[in-house]
Write a protein that holds these residues in place. Structure first.
Motif, mmCIF file in Angstrom:
data_model
loop_
_atom_site.group_PDB
_atom_site.id
_atom_site.type_symbol
_atom_site.label_atom_id
_atom_site.label_comp_id
_atom_site.label_asym_id
_atom_site.label_seq_id
_atom_site.Cartn_x
_atom_site.Cartn_y
_atom_site.Cartn_z
ATOM 1 N N PRO A 141 0.844 -1.210 0.000
ATOM 2 C CA PRO A 141 0.000 0.000 0.000
ATOM 3 C C PRO A 141 0.872 1.249 0.000
ATOM 4 N N ILE A 142 0.371 2.299 -0.624
ATOM 5 C CA ILE A 142 1.125 3.560 -0.587
ATOM 6 C C ILE A 142 0.895 4.233 0.763
ATOM 7 N N LYS A 143 1.933 4.920 1.228
ATOM 8 C CA LYS A 143 1.785 5.713 2.454
ATOM 9 C C LYS A 143 1.263 7.085 2.058
ATOM 10 N N LEU A 144 0.001 7.331 2.376
ATOM 11 C CA LEU A 144 -0.661 8.580 1.998
ATOM 12 C C LEU A 144 -0.828 9.466 3.227
ATOM 13 N N ALA A 145 -0.158 10.617 3.220
ATOM 14 C CA ALA A 145 -0.316 11.571 4.322
ATOM 15 C C ALA A 145 -1.543 12.437 4.067
ATOM 16 N N ILE A 146 -2.416 12.499 5.054
ATOM 17 C CA ILE A 146 -3.530 13.453 5.017
ATOM 18 C C ILE A 146 -3.109 14.601 5.913
ATOM 19 N N VAL A 147 -2.828 15.737 5.288
ATOM 20 C CA VAL A 147 -2.196 16.860 5.987
ATOM 21 C C VAL A 147 -3.251 17.909 6.341
ATOM 22 N N VAL A 148 -3.442 18.133 7.632
ATOM 23 C CA VAL A 148 -4.343 19.207 8.084
ATOM 24 C C VAL A 148 -3.543 20.508 8.088
ATOM 25 N N GLY A 149 -3.981 21.465 7.273
ATOM 26 C CA GLY A 149 -3.196 22.683 7.073
ATOM 27 C C GLY A 149 -3.532 23.835 7.997
ATOM 28 N N SER A 150 -4.708 23.787 8.633
ATOM 29 C CA SER A 150 -5.084 24.924 9.489
ATOM 30 C C SER A 150 -4.718 24.632 10.940
ATOM 31 N N VAL A 151 -4.340 25.683 11.664
ATOM 32 C CA VAL A 151 -3.990 25.535 13.089
ATOM 33 C C VAL A 151 -4.857 26.458 13.956
ATOM 34 N N GLY A 193 -11.579 8.458 6.460
ATOM 35 C CA GLY A 193 -12.513 7.336 6.435
ATOM 36 C C GLY A 193 -12.613 6.726 5.047
ATOM 37 N N ILE A 194 -12.621 7.568 4.025
ATOM 38 C CA ILE A 194 -12.754 7.062 2.650
ATOM 39 C C ILE A 194 -11.423 6.483 2.157
ATOM 40 N N ALA A 195 -10.320 7.162 2.478
ATOM 41 C CA ALA A 195 -9.005 6.675 2.008
ATOM 42 C C ALA A 195 -8.621 5.366 2.693
ATOM 43 N N ALA A 196 -8.863 5.290 4.007
ATOM 44 C CA ALA A 196 -8.408 4.120 4.768
ATOM 45 C C ALA A 196 -9.210 2.864 4.437
ATOM 46 N N ALA A 197 -10.374 3.039 3.790
ATOM 47 C CA ALA A 197 -11.176 1.875 3.392
ATOM 48 C C ALA A 197 -10.536 1.129 2.216
ATOM 49 N N ARG A 198 -9.547 1.741 1.579
ATOM 50 C CA ARG A 198 -8.856 1.096 0.454
ATOM 51 C C ARG A 198 -7.669 0.294 0.999
ATOM 52 N N ASP A 199 -7.540 -0.956 0.566
ATOM 53 C CA ASP A 199 -6.387 -1.712 1.066
ATOM 54 C C ASP A 199 -5.106 -1.362 0.312
ATOM 55 N N ILE A 232 -4.061 1.726 0.336
ATOM 56 C CA ILE A 232 -3.597 2.961 0.981
ATOM 57 C C ILE A 232 -3.370 2.727 2.470
ATOM 58 N N GLU A 233 -2.197 3.172 2.943
ATOM 59 C CA GLU A 233 -1.959 3.250 4.388
ATOM 60 C C GLU A 233 -1.949 4.732 4.754
ATOM 61 N N VAL A 234 -2.896 5.137 5.569
ATOM 62 C CA VAL A 234 -3.014 6.564 5.893
ATOM 63 C C VAL A 234 -2.016 6.955 6.981
ATOM 64 N N VAL A 235 -1.363 8.082 6.764
ATOM 65 C CA VAL A 235 -0.510 8.696 7.786
ATOM 66 C C VAL A 235 -1.159 10.043 8.120
ATOM 67 N N ARG A 283 -12.138 10.013 -7.137
ATOM 68 C CA ARG A 283 -11.313 10.224 -8.333
ATOM 69 C C ARG A 283 -9.956 10.820 -7.960
ATOM 70 N N LEU A 284 -9.971 11.748 -7.008
ATOM 71 C CA LEU A 284 -8.708 12.329 -6.518
ATOM 72 C C LEU A 284 -7.786 11.210 -6.011
ATOM 73 N N LEU A 285 -8.350 10.312 -5.199
ATOM 74 C CA LEU A 285 -7.524 9.235 -4.636
ATOM 75 C C LEU A 285 -7.045 8.282 -5.727
ATOM 76 N N ASP A 286 -7.902 7.982 -6.715
ATOM 77 C CA ASP A 286 -7.471 7.128 -7.839
ATOM 78 C C ASP A 286 -6.255 7.741 -8.527
ATOM 79 N N GLN A 287 -6.320 9.050 -8.775
ATOM 80 C CA GLN A 287 -5.234 9.722 -9.495
ATOM 81 C C GLN A 287 -3.968 9.794 -8.655
ATOM 82 N N VAL A 288 -4.111 10.074 -7.362
ATOM 83 C CA VAL A 288 -2.940 10.112 -6.472
ATOM 84 C C VAL A 288 -2.272 8.728 -6.429
ATOM 85 N N GLU A 289 -3.090 7.679 -6.344
ATOM 86 C CA GLU A 289 -2.524 6.321 -6.311
ATOM 87 C C GLU A 289 -1.791 5.998 -7.613
#
Ligand SMILES: Cc1cc2nc3c(=O)[nH]c(=O)nc-3n(C[C@H](O)[C@H](O)[C@H](O)COP(=O)(O)O)c2cc1C
Length: 185
Positions: free
Chosen positions: A3-13, A28-34, A36-39, A162-168
């Motif tokens: 699985p790809i290591k996909l960082a979900i980056v929260v940009g606001s502080v 929730g949507i990304a981690a349902a894919r086997d 993708i490993e979410v970071v 579609r975004l996740l398909d393209q990133v993968e």
């Protein structure tokens, strides 16, 4: 395939921010894919000075980014632009962003953060990243989430898919290329 290591980056502080709620929906949507490993990467968890003077946290942030294959930036729009916290985070790291794909999930008031996304396309090009075409834009974000953190918006769910398909796809392509030859940047 790994699985790809996909960082979900929260940009606001910002105090009282909604960024983590948006990121949890993406997670929730990304981690349902086997495939993708979410970071989870929250910029607020790092002390990243806008002087860009290195410290332990800038090094920890750089190592975190370096360990990831691909990114989704979850960003609000502040005054028609990218929040300063996300820009500083992008400026803090150099080589570890390179030759990696990125997708954008933006949110805001009426505009849905599309101007922040378009600014991020310019910034990430300078960082030698590959930004994917499909993006998610959530307008009037405070009214979008139900009590379970879901969104009743088939178009947004479809766009995120579609975004996740393209990133993968790009993560796989550039990983192979990086193995054959050093990135010429
Ligand atoms: C300083 C500031 C500027 C803002 N400017 C915009 C804007 O230009 N366009 C927009 O759609 N929303 C704008 N908003 C609304 C934010 O996008 C919205 O409050 C969002 O929840 C902010 O993200 P956060 O809660 O994760 O910080 C602004 C909010 C703040 C605090």
């Amino acid at each position: 395939m790994q699985p790809i290591k996909l960082a979900i980056v929260v940009g606001s502080v910002r105090a009282g921010r909604i960024g983590p709620t948006v990121a949890a929906w993406v997670r929730g949507i990304a981690a349902a894919r086997d495939t993708i490993e979410v970071v989870d990467v929250d910029v607020a968890d790092f002390e990243l000075p806008n002087t860009l003077v290195p410290n332990d946290d800038t090094e920890r942030f750089t190592r975190t980014i370096g360990a990831c294959d691909a990114f989704v930036f979850v960003t609000p729009e502040y005054n028609h632009g990218v929040p300063g916290s996300l820009k500083t985070a992008l400026d803090t790291v150099k080589y570890e962003w390179r030759a990696k794909p990125v997708g954008f999930v933006s949110y805001g008031g009426l505009g849905g953060g599309v101007r922040a996304t378009e600014q991020l396309r310019q910034i990430t090009a300078e960082l030698h990243m590959v930004s994917v075409r499909d993006a998610v834009s959530l307008h009037r974000v405070r009214k979008r989430f139900d009590n379970e953190g879901g969104i009743d918006d088939a178009a947004a769910v479809d766009a995120l898919g579609r975004l996740l398909d393209q990133v993968e796809w790009w993560a796989d392509a550039v990983a192979g290329a990086r193995e054959r030859i050093d990135y010429p940047g």
